[in-house]
Design an enzyme around this catalytic site. Structure first.
Site, short mmCIF file in Angstrom:
data_model
loop_
_atom_site.label_atom_id
_atom_site.label_comp_id
_atom_site.label_asym_id
_atom_site.label_seq_id
_atom_site.Cartn_x
_atom_site.Cartn_y
_atom_site.Cartn_z
N TYR A 102 45.52 -47.43 6.83
CA TYR A 102 45.72 -46.84 8.16
C TYR A 102 47.15 -47.03 8.63
O TYR A 102 47.78 -48.02 8.27
CB TYR A 102 44.76 -47.48 9.17
CG TYR A 102 43.32 -47.04 9.06
CD1 TYR A 102 42.92 -46.07 8.14
CD2 TYR A 102 42.33 -47.59 9.87
CE1 TYR A 102 41.59 -45.67 8.04
CE2 TYR A 102 41.00 -47.20 9.77
CZ TYR A 102 40.64 -46.24 8.85
OH TYR A 102 39.34 -45.85 8.76
N SER A 287 32.94 -41.22 12.69
CA SER A 287 33.11 -39.84 13.18
C SER A 287 31.87 -39.31 13.87
O SER A 287 31.44 -38.18 13.62
CB SER A 287 33.52 -38.92 12.03
OG SER A 287 34.55 -38.04 12.42
N LYS A 297 36.26 -30.15 23.31
CA LYS A 297 37.64 -29.91 23.77
C LYS A 297 38.33 -28.79 23.02
O LYS A 297 39.25 -28.14 23.56
CB LYS A 297 38.46 -31.20 23.66
CG LYS A 297 38.68 -31.70 22.25
CD LYS A 297 39.46 -33.02 22.28
CE LYS A 297 39.67 -33.57 20.88
NZ LYS A 297 40.39 -34.88 20.93
#
Length: 405
Positions: A102, A287, A297
């Site tokens: 990450y 997720s 959105k």
């Protein structure tokens, strides 16, 4: 049904000798690990609104929300990461999930940034109040920059030992609570692939050898428990069988994608494998908002806001959630939410929250507003009603796993 229990006085259940809360020393040499219990008051459902569940066969009692971190160092600064951490842990979350690779998307110039941010924050918190889950990478030629050798990353002893040591250094701690294999060493279909392609089969590190390497870092006191991610039923069974037959560490968790958009890959047969009465593997659902798409959105958000949203900021990334069929499914789920006076986030997270086979949902956010809304979906006193669940199933019948190619 998975039991929902209040956490004990520390992050490990009675009978487990907790590791020391000392910080990892700057020197390369590691001192002997102390085995004393440190009793620190833990949050409860009554004080936080969250639930706490035991993770598989481990002694870890974790909140039903896990704080995801993959945007830190990419879309989020260190200050923003620390603000999210403070808010999440002050509101009852007791576990964070990160990885040596990450932030996402992975890039050599950002290597290890997320773990470094977390390490700086951990200096301000009692070690036994934070369950740290991280991941070593699976097979990858592209991520060779993660290793000193510059060779492709594999899930073997050399790579596991180096990956764990690098993570411990960046995190500034003596031990990792949960070490996960980020994706398998062998070929498996992932990230939207809808079926197994036999032509992609390749030689891989035997699962027995992977477990032997994981045993070594456990015996060294560097890791407490191990798990897998992006794994299949065959893989889980192989890991569990090898552990049982050879006395090797048993995996306690699986971190796979699970949401209204991605259900059948777990529900068809992994669910049976992971049941407490079978292999007893805790699902860490990643997720649950399908890359943010289930928030709605991308349907009606303003263009200025969407420029900074993940699917727009990184063209092609998580593109499985951007396809026309996926968008149709999102629209249908948003309609269900509105009919029942729920926000799309409350519907999507509420569904995963209500699944007894989910131990914890991994939520990630790039803004504090998103984080607060996500956590609040788990602190609502009521679960989704039967009417809501019925309407969800009607949409599911029409749009079964629309994110798959």
């Amino acid at each position: 049904m998975m039991a929902v229990i209040a956490p004990p006085s520390s992050l490990c259940a009675p009978g487990f000798s907790a590791l020391t809360v000392r910080r990892r020393p700057a020197a390369a040499a590691r001192p002997a690990v102390s085995r004393r219990v440190v009793a620190v008051a833990s949050p409860t459902r009554e004080t936080t609104g969250l639930q706490y569940k035991k993770l598989g066969d481990s002694d870890l009692v974790i909140s039903n929300v896990t704080l995801g971190t993959m945007t830190w160092g990419g879309q989020n600064t260190e200050a923003e990461a620390h603000e999210q951490l403070n808010y999440a842990f002050d509101h009852g979350i007791n576990i964070l999930d990160t990885a040596e690779g990450y932030p996402i998307p992975m890039a050599v110039e950002k290597k290890g940034q997320t773990e470094l941010f977390i390490g700086n924050w951990l200096k301000s918190r009692p070690r036994d109040k934070v369950i740290v889950a991280t991941k070593v990478s699976g097979y990858s030629e592209r991520l060779s920059y993660l290793r000193k050798s510059g060779k492709p990353v594999r899930v073997d002893e050399e790579n596991i030992l180096e990956g764990v040591e690098n993570s411990l250094q960046r995190l500034g701690i003596d031990y990792i609570d949960l070490l996960q294999i980020h994706w398998p060493d062998r070929y498996v279909p992932m990230f939207g692939e809808k079926k197994y392609d036999p032509s992609q089969w390749r030689e891989s590190v035997p699962i027995v050898e992977q477990l032997q390497a994981l045993k070594k870092v456990i015996d060294q006191g560097k890791v407490r428990y191990v798990g897998v991610s992006n794994e299949t039923s065959w893989g889980v069974m192989e890991f569990c069988h090898a552990a049982k037959q050879l006395g090797l560490p048993k995996i306690v968790s699986i971190q796979n994608s699970y949401s209204l958009m991605v259900r059948t890959s777990f529900e068809v047969d992994l669910l049976e494998v992971c049941l407490p009465q079978n292999c007893n593997i805790g699902l860490l659902a990643y997720s649950p908002l399908a890359g943010g798409s289930l928030s709605g959105k991308y349907m009606d958000g303003d263009s200025a806001t969407l420029k900074a949203a993940r699917l727009c900021l990184f063209p092609g990334f998580m593109d499985r959630y951007n396809k026309s069929l996926a968008r149709e499914a999102v629209s249908a789920y948003v309609d269900v939410a509105r009919r029942h006076n729920l926000t799309p986030v409350e519907l999507a997270l509420g569904y995963v929250r209500g699944c007894s086979h989910v131990t914890s949902s991994i939520i990630g956010a790039t803004t504090m507003e998103q984080l607060k809304e996500n956590i609040s979906a788990f602190t609502r006193s009521e679960l989704l009603s039967e009417d809501v669940l019925t309407d969800i199933e009607k949409v599911f019948v029409r749009y079964k796993d629309p994110a798959f190619r």
